[in-house]
Design an enzyme around this catalytic site. Structure first.
Site, PDB file in Angstrom:
ATOM      1  N   HIS A   1      -5.564  -0.935   4.882  1.00 17.17           N
ATOM      2  CA  HIS A   1      -5.160   0.478   4.924  1.00 17.17           C
ATOM      3  C   HIS A   1      -6.243   1.220   5.707  1.00 17.17           C
ATOM      4  CE1 HIS A   1      -3.246   4.010   2.538  1.00 17.17           C
ATOM      5  NE2 HIS A   1      -3.991   4.527   3.485  1.00 17.17           N
TER       6      HIS A   1
ATOM      7  N   THR B   1       0.851  -1.181   0.000  1.00 17.46           N
ATOM      8  CA  THR B   1       0.000   0.000   0.000  1.00 17.46           C
ATOM      9  C   THR B   1       0.889   1.235   0.000  1.00 17.46           C
ATOM     10  OG1 THR B   1      -2.015   0.973   0.914  1.00 17.46           O
ATOM     11  CG2 THR B   1      -0.388   0.232   2.509  1.00 17.46           C
TER      12      THR B   1
ATOM     13  N   CYS C   1      -2.896   7.456   8.074  1.00 18.50           N
ATOM     14  CA  CYS C   1      -3.488   6.122   7.992  1.00 18.50           C
ATOM     15  C   CYS C   1      -2.501   5.082   8.524  1.00 18.50           C
ATOM     16  CB  CYS C   1      -3.833   5.769   6.554  1.00 18.50           C
ATOM     17  SG  CYS C   1      -4.914   6.950   5.752  1.00 18.50           S
TER      18      CYS C   1
END
Lengths: 165, 212
Positions: free
Chosen positions: A49, A26, A32
């Site tokens: 995520h 990711t 995040c």
């Protein structure tokens, strides 16, 4: 031996799973948190995520379960269980939760990174999955890639280069 | 039903006009600062998923110089002014007259940061004050903050308010181009991301029924 390795990409507020030799990645984690759940025997791994700490913040009619720490982790576990991964074999690695901007006004939204990390850890404790290693906080964005074959999580930042946990 | 589903193309046209007026003023400010011609594109109003939004800015991995500020007051939201590092260098060099500034090394350059912060501040300030004049709403920019990092890491921060209600964002995107014959161009983007509740406020202020 020739084998094709593909990289599974996980978008924002999304999750997916992968089996070795493929890897899962990711990009651009800021506040995040990237959560990796893996089993070193079956070489399966899942990555989420996570964008927000808790689904109680949701004001949407149809909740995207991959967006919140408290819903994404149980859902990811379920997907791995469906693949035959045993829950007791699962381990976790996490990265992200940075503070991208410095503000004088410290509203709750401004320190979302640390809150995401706290929420993810709390959830992992709740489902009794051991957290093996982490790279959280700071103020740099991260791109992470997990290699299920070796169990290594590769973390790339703009200024500090590549590290492995 | 999500707030986004209730928008018609008419509403998007209004947002486009807001982007037009705002960025028009910002372009004028930039033109005065640098003493050169600045071109502005027709604003695009896009309804995008979060991942698509990263792609507009060059992909989640790409390194970008961004000035971020929160819009406070009647119609809260987030605003970004983003430029690629090489072009931020050029802006800072043009602005200060010092050719040694760069964002592309990891060494923190206080002066360059400060210059781009002030530039972002002036541009967003003129964008927002024209928006405020146009809508008669009371809106103020917060103190801006600058970051040189990955697109995904930077932009996701402005999506937090929005993400509690939707998996999509409405982005009012305007780019500024330096219209010089040097062959090099400065491509700066303004992203205006109103919080979900602000759309209704903005439309009402302009005498448009929010949802038809």
């Amino acid at each position: 031996m020739n084998e094709t390795i593909s990289i599974v990409k996980v978008g924002i507020a999304d999750f997916n799973i992968v089996q070795a030799p493929n890897t899962i990645r990711t990009s651009g984690l800021g506040s995040c948190v990237g959560v990796v759940l893996f089993d070193s025997n079956s070489k399966f791994a899942g990555m989420a995520h996570v964008m927000l700490p808790t689904s109680t913040m949701a004001k949407e009619t149809k909740t995207n379960i991959a967006k919140y720490a408290d819903t994404a982790i149980p859902a990811l576990i379920q997907v791995l269980l469906d693949k035959g991964v045993k829950k007791y074999a699962m381990k976790a690695k996490i990265a992200g939760g940075a503070q991208m901007f410095q503000f004088s006004s410290s509203s709750d939204m401004m320190r979302i990174g640390p809150r995401n990390v706290e929420a993810v850890k709390e959830q992992l404790k709740k489902v009794r999955i051991p957290l093996i290693s982490e790279d959280c906080g700071g103020n740099s964005g991260r791109t992470i890639e997990f290699h299920p074959r070796t169990g290594v999580l590769e973390i790339r930042t703009v200024n500090k280069g590549v590290s492995h946990i | 039903m999500s707030f986004i589903d209730r928008f018609s193309t008419y509403h998007l046209d209004i947002l486009r006009e807001i982007g037009n007026i705002g960025a028009g003023h910002a372009a004028t400010s930039l033109s005065k600062l640098l003493n050169q011609k600045i071109d502005m594109t027709v604003p695009a109003v896009r309804l995008v998923s979060f991942d698509e939004m990263m792609d507009i800015a060059g992909g989640p991995d790409r390194v970008i110089v961004s000035v971020f500020l929160r819009i406070e007051g009647d119609a809260p939201g987030s605003m970004f002014f983003i430029v690629p590092p090489e072009q931020a260098d050029r802006l800072v060099r043009d602005l200060t007259g010092d050719t040694s500034f760069t964002f592309t090394t990891s060494a923190v350059n206080e002066m360059a940061f400060s210059a781009i912060l002030e530039l972002g501040n002036i541009l967003s300030g003129s964008y927002l004050s024209s928006l405020s004049d146009f809508t008669q709403l009371s809106i103020q920019p917060s103190v801006p903050s600058v970051s040189v990092d990955m697109v995904g890491a930077v932009l996701s921060f402005g999506l937090l308010e929005l993400s509690q209600q939707s998996d999509h964002a409405i982005v009012v995107d305007t780019s500024l181009n330096e219209g010089e014959s040097t062959g090099e161009e400065v491509n700066g983007h303004f992203f205006l991301l109103p919080d979900p509740d602000s759309f209704e406020t903005i439309f009402n202020a302009l005498g448009v029924t929010a949802y038809e």
